[in-house]
Design a protein around this motif. Structure first.
Motif, mmCIF file in Angstrom:
data_model
loop_
_atom_site.group_PDB
_atom_site.id
_atom_site.type_symbol
_atom_site.label_atom_id
_atom_site.label_comp_id
_atom_site.label_asym_id
_atom_site.label_seq_id
_atom_site.Cartn_x
_atom_site.Cartn_y
_atom_site.Cartn_z
ATOM 1 N N UNK A 43 0.824 -1.209 0.000
ATOM 2 C CA UNK A 43 0.000 0.000 0.000
ATOM 3 C C UNK A 43 0.860 1.262 0.000
ATOM 4 N N UNK A 44 1.919 1.261 0.777
ATOM 5 C CA UNK A 44 2.802 2.427 0.824
ATOM 6 C C UNK A 44 3.508 2.653 -0.506
ATOM 7 N N UNK A 45 3.923 1.562 -1.141
ATOM 8 C CA UNK A 45 4.681 1.654 -2.393
ATOM 9 C C UNK A 45 3.809 2.030 -3.582
ATOM 10 N N UNK A 46 2.621 1.435 -3.665
ATOM 11 C CA UNK A 46 1.821 1.580 -4.881
ATOM 12 C C UNK A 46 0.598 2.487 -4.759
ATOM 13 N N UNK A 47 0.114 2.698 -3.542
ATOM 14 C CA UNK A 47 -1.054 3.574 -3.393
ATOM 15 C C UNK A 47 -0.729 4.841 -2.611
ATOM 16 N N UNK A 48 0.539 5.069 -2.350
ATOM 17 C CA UNK A 48 0.961 6.309 -1.700
ATOM 18 C C UNK A 48 0.535 6.439 -0.249
ATOM 19 N N UNK A 49 0.247 5.326 0.409
ATOM 20 C CA UNK A 49 -0.137 5.387 1.830
ATOM 21 C C UNK A 49 1.111 5.610 2.692
ATOM 22 N N UNK A 50 0.873 6.015 3.911
ATOM 23 C CA UNK A 50 1.981 6.246 4.850
ATOM 24 C C UNK A 50 1.718 5.474 6.147
ATOM 25 N N UNK A 51 1.550 4.215 5.991
ATOM 26 C CA UNK A 51 1.256 3.358 7.138
ATOM 27 C C UNK A 51 2.556 2.844 7.759
ATOM 28 N N UNK A 52 2.601 2.822 9.071
ATOM 29 C CA UNK A 52 3.783 2.329 9.776
ATOM 30 C C UNK A 52 3.709 0.819 9.918
ATOM 31 N N UNK A 53 4.856 0.168 9.796
ATOM 32 C CA UNK A 53 4.898 -1.273 9.994
ATOM 33 C C UNK A 53 4.670 -1.598 11.464
ATOM 34 N N UNK A 54 4.314 -2.836 11.751
ATOM 35 C CA UNK A 54 4.008 -3.241 13.124
ATOM 36 C C UNK A 54 4.992 -4.305 13.589
ATOM 37 N N UNK A 55 5.143 -4.413 14.882
ATOM 38 C CA UNK A 55 6.099 -5.368 15.444
ATOM 39 C C UNK A 55 5.489 -6.076 16.643
ATOM 40 N N UNK A 56 5.713 -7.353 16.705
ATOM 41 C CA UNK A 56 5.218 -8.150 17.826
ATOM 42 C C UNK A 56 5.976 -7.776 19.094
ATOM 43 N N UNK A 57 5.254 -7.564 20.191
ATOM 44 C CA UNK A 57 5.864 -7.196 21.464
ATOM 45 C C UNK A 57 5.981 -8.424 22.350
ATOM 46 N N UNK A 58 7.210 -8.840 22.591
ATOM 47 C CA UNK A 58 7.453 -10.043 23.380
ATOM 48 C C UNK A 58 7.152 -9.850 24.861
ATOM 49 N N UNK A 59 7.178 -8.586 25.314
ATOM 50 C CA UNK A 59 6.931 -8.330 26.730
ATOM 51 C C UNK A 59 5.482 -7.972 27.013
ATOM 52 N N UNK A 60 4.617 -8.157 26.009
ATOM 53 C CA UNK A 60 3.202 -7.823 26.151
ATOM 54 C C UNK A 60 2.355 -9.087 26.202
ATOM 55 N N UNK A 61 1.066 -8.906 26.470
ATOM 56 C CA UNK A 61 0.153 -10.040 26.508
ATOM 57 C C UNK A 61 -0.317 -10.395 25.100
ATOM 58 N N UNK A 62 -0.960 -11.551 24.995
ATOM 59 C CA UNK A 62 -1.529 -11.964 23.716
ATOM 60 C C UNK A 62 -2.574 -10.950 23.252
ATOM 61 N N UNK A 63 -3.401 -10.484 24.173
ATOM 62 C CA UNK A 63 -4.424 -9.490 23.821
ATOM 63 C C UNK A 63 -3.792 -8.226 23.258
ATOM 64 N N UNK A 64 -2.736 -7.748 23.893
ATOM 65 C CA UNK A 64 -2.086 -6.526 23.423
ATOM 66 C C UNK A 64 -1.522 -6.696 22.027
ATOM 67 N N UNK A 65 -0.991 -7.873 21.733
ATOM 68 C CA UNK A 65 -0.479 -8.128 20.385
ATOM 69 C C UNK A 65 -1.605 -8.292 19.366
ATOM 70 N N UNK A 66 -2.701 -8.913 19.790
ATOM 71 C CA UNK A 66 -3.879 -8.995 18.907
ATOM 72 C C UNK A 66 -4.383 -7.589 18.581
ATOM 73 N N UNK A 67 -4.382 -6.717 19.579
ATOM 74 C CA UNK A 67 -4.856 -5.337 19.390
ATOM 75 C C UNK A 67 -3.968 -4.571 18.412
ATOM 76 N N UNK A 68 -2.661 -4.843 18.434
ATOM 77 C CA UNK A 68 -1.740 -4.177 17.501
ATOM 78 C C UNK A 68 -2.129 -4.513 16.064
ATOM 79 N N UNK A 69 -2.402 -5.790 15.801
ATOM 80 C CA UNK A 69 -2.793 -6.210 14.449
ATOM 81 C C UNK A 69 -4.151 -5.622 14.076
ATOM 82 N N UNK A 70 -5.092 -5.660 15.009
ATOM 83 C CA UNK A 70 -6.431 -5.121 14.741
ATOM 84 C C UNK A 70 -6.363 -3.645 14.372
ATOM 85 N N UNK A 71 -5.604 -2.877 15.144
ATOM 86 C CA UNK A 71 -5.478 -1.444 14.871
ATOM 87 C C UNK A 71 -4.844 -1.184 13.511
ATOM 88 N N UNK A 72 -3.843 -1.992 13.149
ATOM 89 C CA UNK A 72 -3.203 -1.850 11.843
ATOM 90 C C UNK A 72 -4.195 -2.152 10.723
#
Length: 225
Positions: A43-72
Motif C-alpha cells: 500500500x505504501x509503495x503503490x497507493x501512496x499510503x503512509x502506514x507504519x509497519x508493526x512489530x510483535x511485542x514479546x513483553x506484552x500479553x496476547x491481547x495486546x499483540x492482537x490489538x496491535x494487528x487489529x489497529x493496523x
C-alpha cells in the motif's frame, strides 16, 4: 513429576497439549504480523499510503499483540476506503459498478481503474491499478480482513488474552502455571477446549489472509514485468 500429578494423572498430557497449542498460537500471530507488514509495504509503495509497519511485542500479553494487528487492519481499511470513495467519485456509475461485479474480468477492471488512478494518486502505474482492483471493495477487505479482526478480538477477550507472549518460550511448566493462575484446576479442561476452538478459527482466518496477501503481491509482480 509435580505433586498435583498424583491427584490429576492427566496433567502431564495436558501440559504437552498446552505447550503445543501455545506454540501454534504464537506461529499464527507471527504470520499475521508478517502478512500485515507485507500488505502495508504494498500500500505504501503503490497507493501512496503512509502506514507504519508493526512489530510483535514479546513483553506484552496476547491481547495486546492482537490489538496491535487489529489497529493496523483498521488503518488499512480506512486507507482503502479513501481509494474506493475516490474511484466512485471519478468514475462513471456504470464503470464503478463493473469494479464491484465479480463476473467482470480482472484485466478489464484494471483497465478501468487505470483511466483515473493517476488523477487520484497524482502519479500511478499499472501495478497501482492492480493493487486497487485486488483490495478495494474486494472480498479481501470485506470478508477476509473482517473475519481475522473478529477472531483476534475473540482471542484477546478470552482466557488466553491475559497470558504474556514471553511465557510461550519459557517451557511447558511455566505456561501451565500461567494458565493455572487464571483458572481453577477444575476449569482447566474447559479452558483447553476453548483454546482449541479459538485456534482452529484463528488458523483458518490467518491462512486465508496470508494467501490473499500473496495473491496481491504476485499480481503486483506480474504487472511490473
Amino acid at each position: 513429576m509435580a505433586q498435583s500429578d498424583f491427584l490429576y494423572p492427566e496433567n502431564p498430557k495436558r501440559r504437552q497439549e498446552v505447550n503445543r497449542l501455545h506454540q501454534e498460537l504464537l506461529d499464527c500471530l507471527c504470520d499475521s504480523f508478517h502478512a500485515t507488514n507485507k500488505l502495508i509495504g504494498v500500500l505504501n509503495t503503490h497507493l501512496g499510503c503512509r502506514l507504519a509497519s508493526i512489530e510483535m511485542k514479546r513483553d506484552a500479553t496476547i491481547k495486546e499483540n492482537c490489538d496491535i494487528i487489529i489497529q493496523a487492519m483498521m488503518k488499512i481499511q480506512k486507507e482503502l476506503q479513501k481509494v474506493d470513495e475516490a474511484l466512485k467519485d471519478k468514475l462513471e456509475p456504470t464503470l464503478y459498478r463493473k469494479l464491484q461485479d465479480i463476473k467482470e474480468k480482472e484485466t478489464e477492471k484494471i483497465a478501468i481503474v487505470q483511466k483515473v488512478i493517476s488523477v487520484i494518486l497524482g502519479e500511478a502505474t499499472s501495478a497501482a491499478s492492480a493493487v486497487a482492483v485486488k483490495l478495494v471493495g474486494s472480498n479481501i477487505t470485506t470478508g477476509i480482513i473482517n473475519k481475522l479482526v473478529t477472531v483476534l478480538a475473540q482471542i484477546g477477550a478470552s482466557l488466553l488474552g491475559s497470558i504474556g507472549v514471553a511465557v510461550l518460550g519459557l517451557g511447558i511448566d511455566m505456561i501451565f502455571r500461567a494458565i493455572l493462575g487464571a483458572v481453577e484446576k477444575t476449569q482447566l479442561q474447559e479452558a483447553i477446549k476453548s483454546y482449541e476452538k479459538h485456534l482452529v478459527e484463528f488458523k483458518s482466518a490467518s491462512e486465508k489472509y496470508h494467501h490473499a496477501i500473496i495473491e496481491v503481491t504476485n499480481t503486483v509482480k506480474h504487472q511490473m514485468k
